[in-house]
Design an enzyme around this catalytic site. Structure first.
Site, PDB file in Angstrom:
ATOM      1  N   LYS A  16       0.835  -1.201   0.000  1.00 36.49           N
ATOM      2  CA  LYS A  16       0.000   0.000   0.000  1.00 36.49           C
ATOM      3  C   LYS A  16       0.868   1.249   0.000  1.00 36.49           C
ATOM      4  CE  LYS A  16      -1.791   1.962   3.664  1.00 36.49           C
ATOM      5  NZ  LYS A  16      -2.588   2.342   4.844  1.00 36.49           N
ATOM      6  N   SER A  17       1.919   1.254   0.811  1.00 35.65           N
ATOM      7  CA  SER A  17       2.770   2.431   0.931  1.00 35.65           C
ATOM      8  C   SER A  17       3.431   2.776  -0.401  1.00 35.65           C
ATOM      9  CB  SER A  17       3.844   2.198   1.995  1.00 35.65           C
ATOM     10  OG  SER A  17       3.256   1.982   3.254  1.00 35.65           O
ATOM     11  N   ARG A  21       2.294   6.083  -2.878  1.00 35.15           N
ATOM     12  CA  ARG A  21       3.367   7.030  -3.199  1.00 35.15           C
ATOM     13  C   ARG A  21       3.600   7.091  -4.700  1.00 35.15           C
ATOM     14  NH1 ARG A  21       4.113   5.479   1.867  1.00 35.15           N
ATOM     15  NH2 ARG A  21       5.335   6.735   3.357  1.00 35.15           N
ATOM     16  N   SER A 160       5.017   9.949  10.251  1.00 34.81           N
ATOM     17  CA  SER A 160       5.977  10.309   9.207  1.00 34.81           C
ATOM     18  C   SER A 160       5.266  10.734   7.928  1.00 34.81           C
ATOM     19  CB  SER A 160       6.892   9.116   8.900  1.00 34.81           C
ATOM     20  OG  SER A 160       6.142   8.042   8.354  1.00 34.81           O
ATOM     21  N   GLN A 161       3.939  10.550   7.866  1.00 29.60           N
ATOM     22  CA  GLN A 161       3.221  10.848   6.623  1.00 29.60           C
ATOM     23  C   GLN A 161       3.173  12.337   6.311  1.00 29.60           C
ATOM     24  OE1 GLN A 161      -0.609   8.909   6.768  1.00 29.60           O
ATOM     25  NE2 GLN A 161       0.280   6.858   6.556  1.00 29.60           N
ATOM     26  N   SER A 186       8.779   6.265  12.596  1.00 31.75           N
ATOM     27  CA  SER A 186       8.664   5.440  11.380  1.00 31.75           C
ATOM     28  C   SER A 186       9.637   5.894  10.296  1.00 31.75           C
ATOM     29  CB  SER A 186       7.220   5.458  10.858  1.00 31.75           C
ATOM     30  OG  SER A 186       6.314   5.036  11.844  1.00 31.75           O
ATOM     31  N   ASP A 304       3.581  -0.398  12.476  1.00 36.17           N
ATOM     32  CA  ASP A 304       2.412  -1.054  11.892  1.00 36.17           C
ATOM     33  C   ASP A 304       2.405  -2.552  12.157  1.00 36.17           C
ATOM     34  OD1 ASP A 304       1.139   1.171  10.948  1.00 36.17           O
ATOM     35  OD2 ASP A 304       1.753   0.936   8.858  1.00 36.17           O
TER      36      ASP A 304
END
Length: 423
Positions: A16-17, A21, A160-161, A186, A304
């Site tokens: 997903k990450s 991105r 961290s997002q 993170s 996570d």
């Protein structure tokens, strides 16, 4: 001599990450980008839809998405629905602010409860005009006329997002951006972000004091294959450990950009055998699924996956303490409290502090697991359910946020073990 079980090959979907991105990078790039094996889940489809709300064309099949980039930020006026996707709420407002127009971002009640204040303050400092409700949460209105760049300090102790969102859109700014991230959690996700930015042609560097500098110049379209999701893989790796089985995840190897692959090193401390090659990772549990406890581990960089460890910790032979996870209280749920409550429902003693949880060994009993609409709670306790009869989930479908086929895959891999049923 006991023969080790033959490893089963797990079908873990794309990261997903990386998928989200890459979607944004492709949208900002000049040309057409092809993303191979993207994750198809509620979060990534929400992110994709949000991009189309911003005027970005995304087409193709489930095997390959084609993104026609603008080469700049979006232009025009739009209302953008982020659904439950925290990445959409944190990555897309900076992208919109780098464009021109008025953009209104909103999401579900669950997403509205998640903080945006550090990002709002940072974008305001870079020249954006923003309107949000008290406390800095959705809905958020961005009146965009491009971003100037410059130097800012960003509170990164919640997530961290916020930093990732700024970095992803920094090449679209008029001047270099230098960000000093205070209290960064993170951290591996930031290295992933920078690696993907470089893949699309951006120029970044980190100075000796930890500040990250990004030069303007935009992005160029690029092909990208999405590797399996390391956070999701933690559940099948843990399942191997607690059942005494062996599971291989192809595509997750030594070159992975995902910090959450480090979870296998935590499993190694519980006594599992771990083998990571250039092309795959295999975890093999001990006979009977025996786990060694009696250790203290900081999982701040891989938070996570802390729930995966916490959910199986009662099966260990001594207490396990997990630290550095205070920011997990601000995710889809207060994840520390949610784990503690569910373990107590199973008859397991826990202790917690602002950024830690200690799980004591015991004999877990069946219980109704409160998922809090949190996919990671549901998947973590499903792994415990492989060893404990009577575990049920109050919201089994919430796994669709990142792994719609999770329950079916767990049953396929471990047909001789009980898997939780929804009620």
């Amino acid at each position: 001599m006991t023969t080790a079980p033959a490893p089963l090959t797990a079908r873990v979907p794309g990261s997903k990450s990386i998928t989200n991105r890459a979607l944004l990078l492709a949208a900002a790039a000049h040309g057409v980008t092809r993303l191979h094996a993207p994750l198809i889940s509620e979060d990534t489809l929400a992110f994709r839809t949000a991009l189309t709300d911003l005027g970005i064309r995304v087409s193709g099949t489930d095997e390959c998405w084609e993104v026609t980039g603008r080469g700049d930020g979006p232009v025009g006026d739009a209302r953008v629905w982020c659904a439950d996707a925290g990445t959409a709420a944190r990555f897309l407002p900076p992208f919109a602010a780098a464009g021109r127009g008025t953009f209104v971002f909103d999401g579900t009640e669950q997403l509205r409860a998640r903080p945006l204040r550090p990002l709002v303050d940072a974008l305001t400092g870079l020249g954006a005009e923003l309107d949000t409700v008290s406390g800095g949460v959705l809905p958020l209105t961005v009146r965009a006329n491009g971003l100037a760049g410059g130097e800012i300090t960003l509170d990164s102790s919640f997530s961290s997002q916020y930093l990732t969102g700024l970095l992803l859109s920094a090449p679209l700014m008029r001047a270099p951006l230098t960000v000093r991230a205070e209290g960064l959690v993170s951290r591996p996700y930031i290295e992933m972000t920078r690696s993907l930015m470089h893949h699309f042609g951006a120029r970044t560097r980190q100075d000796g004091e930890g500040a990250i500098r990004v030069l303007p110049g935009g992005y160029t379209a690029a092909e990208l294959g999405i590797e399996p999701d390391a956070s999701t893989a933690s559940y099948v790796f843990a399942a191997a450990a607690v059942t005494g089985g062996s599971v291989t995840v192809p595509g997750l190897g030594t070159g992975s950009t995902q910090g959450d692959l480090g979870f296998v090193e935590v499993l190694r401390r519980t006594g599992a055998h771990v083998e990571t090659t250039a092309s795959a990772t295999t975890v093999t549990g001990r006979a009977g699924g025996a786990l060694t406890g009696g250790f203290d581990v900081d999982m701040g960089d891989i938070s996570d996956t802390f729930m995966t460890l916490a959910a199986i910790a009662p099966l260990a032979d001594a207490p396990i303490t997990i630290r550095g996870i205070g920011h997990a209280r601000l995710k889809e749920s207060d994840r520390i409290e949610a784990v503690a409550r569910n373990l107590r429902a199973c008859g397991i003693r826990t202790e917690q502090g602002p950024d830690r949880i200690t799980v004591h060994p015991g004999r877990p009993a069946g219980a109704r697991i409160a998922c809090y609409r949190d996919h990671r709670i549901a998947m973590a306790f499903s792994v415990l359910g492989l060893r404990v009869g009577g575990i049920t989930l109050d919201d089994p479908a919430c796994v669709g946020k990142t792994f719609p086929g999770f329950h079916e895959e767990l049953r396929r891999l471990f047909p001789d073990h009980t898997t939780p049923q929804g009620i």
